[in-house]
Scaffold this active site. Structure first.
Site, PDB file in Angstrom:
ATOM      1  N   ASP A 105      22.006  33.681  22.704  1.00 23.24           N
ATOM      2  CA  ASP A 105      21.369  32.927  23.793  1.00 23.24           C
ATOM      3  C   ASP A 105      20.378  33.812  24.536  1.00 23.24           C
ATOM      4  O   ASP A 105      20.542  35.020  24.555  1.00 23.24           O
ATOM      5  CB  ASP A 105      22.383  32.519  24.875  1.00 23.24           C
ATOM      6  CG  ASP A 105      23.548  31.758  24.337  1.00 23.24           C
ATOM      7  OD1 ASP A 105      23.417  31.180  23.262  1.00 23.24           O
ATOM      8  OD2 ASP A 105      24.581  31.758  25.030  1.00 23.24           O
TER       9      ASP A 105
HETATM   10  N1  URA Z   1      28.433  32.837  22.293  1.00 26.08           N
HETATM   11  C1  URA Z   1      27.645  32.442  23.304  1.00 26.08           C
HETATM   12  O1  URA Z   1      28.066  31.693  24.171  1.00 26.08           O
HETATM   13  N2  URA Z   1      26.390  32.899  23.333  1.00 26.08           N
HETATM   14  C2  URA Z   1      25.881  33.759  22.428  1.00 26.08           C
HETATM   15  O2  URA Z   1      24.721  34.159  22.516  1.00 26.08           O
HETATM   16  C3  URA Z   1      26.713  34.152  21.375  1.00 26.08           C
HETATM   17  C4  URA Z   1      27.992  33.671  21.332  1.00 26.08           C
END
Ligand code: URA
Length: 235
Positions: A102
């Site tokens: 993310d």
């Molecule tokens: N889980 C999440 O919530 N975000 C990420 O970037 C990776 C795993």
């Protein structure tokens, strides 16, 4: 492969631009001898402006993704590709991220032009452990490790339960979580399901490969032996 096509595929320019570079004497052998388009020459012997070429296809990079960058080639805001040499975006075959993090997540991100390797890492069948450290908005309540390990937790909007995940408590609001899947916003949604909220999230490890002390925003090419570490016995 012909020299002009090889250099164009590595992103050094269009075929026309690469031809002009050859014409200008910028493309040489290691000893400085200018190269011509039809010269037979090995990748490792070629220099552009006295610099060795980027690695040929089969490239695997490790990037320490900083918070605030998006794993996409097109998006508003800052993109992880801005952290790499601009010619990398023009490579053929394309350099793709191995899964995503993310925008607000930091840590270990792999990029490769090796489609088979990418598939092997992200395939749900590989069950590769991914290790994250998270800081939480509220103290843990005590039920989280059992809930995540149960193999019965179903995330909102989903129907299939998550595979068991391992939780290590580092402090009342700090955890290390090991998951073997890569569902959308998985870690954040797991803590939301447990009545908490993730404030910071950082990926440390994919399989047996660790981010180590690579500074945020920096990248490095994996050595030939390192992709095997991803699938090694230490993971
Ligand atoms: N889980 C999440 O919530 N975000 C990420 O970037 C990776 C795993």
């Amino acid at each position: 492969m012909k020299l002009v096509r090889h250099l164009a595929n590595l992103g050094y320019g269009s075929r026309r631009q690469v031809t002009a570079m050859l014409h200008d004497g910028r493309v040489t052998r290691a000893d400085g001898t200018p190269l011509y388009p039809e010269d037979p020459v090995g990748h490792d012997e070629i220099r552009i402006d006295d610099q060795p070429l980027d690695p040929p296809s089969g490239l695997v990079l490790m990037l320490h993704k900083p918070v605030g960058y998006t794993c996409s080639t097109r998006d508003t805001g800052r993109l992880i590709y801005e952290l790499l040499p601009s010619r990398f975006a023009a490579r053929k075959p394309m350099l793709s991220t191995v899964g995503r993090l993310d925008r607000e997540t930091s840590g270990l991100l792999l990029l490769t032009d090796d489609g088979q390797l990418l598939h092997r890492i992200i395939s749900p069948k590989s069950h590769l452990p991914k290790v994250y450290e998270a800081e939480l908005a509220a103290d843990l309540q005590g039920h989280e490790a059992g809930l995540f390990a149960s193999g019965t937790l179903v995330l909102e909007t989903e129907t299939t339960p998550l595979a068991p995940a391992g939780l290590e408590v580092l402090a009342p609001r700090r955890v290390r979580l090991t998951v073997t899947e890569g569902r959308y916003h998985q870690v954040r949604r797991m803590f939301a399901a447990a009545g908490n909220h993730v404030i910071t999230l950082h990926r440390q490890k994919i399989g047996g490969l660790e981010l180590g002390n690579l500074p945020a925003g920096q990248w490095r090419v994996l050595q030939a032996s390192e992709p095997a570490e991803i699938f090694g016995s230490s993971c």
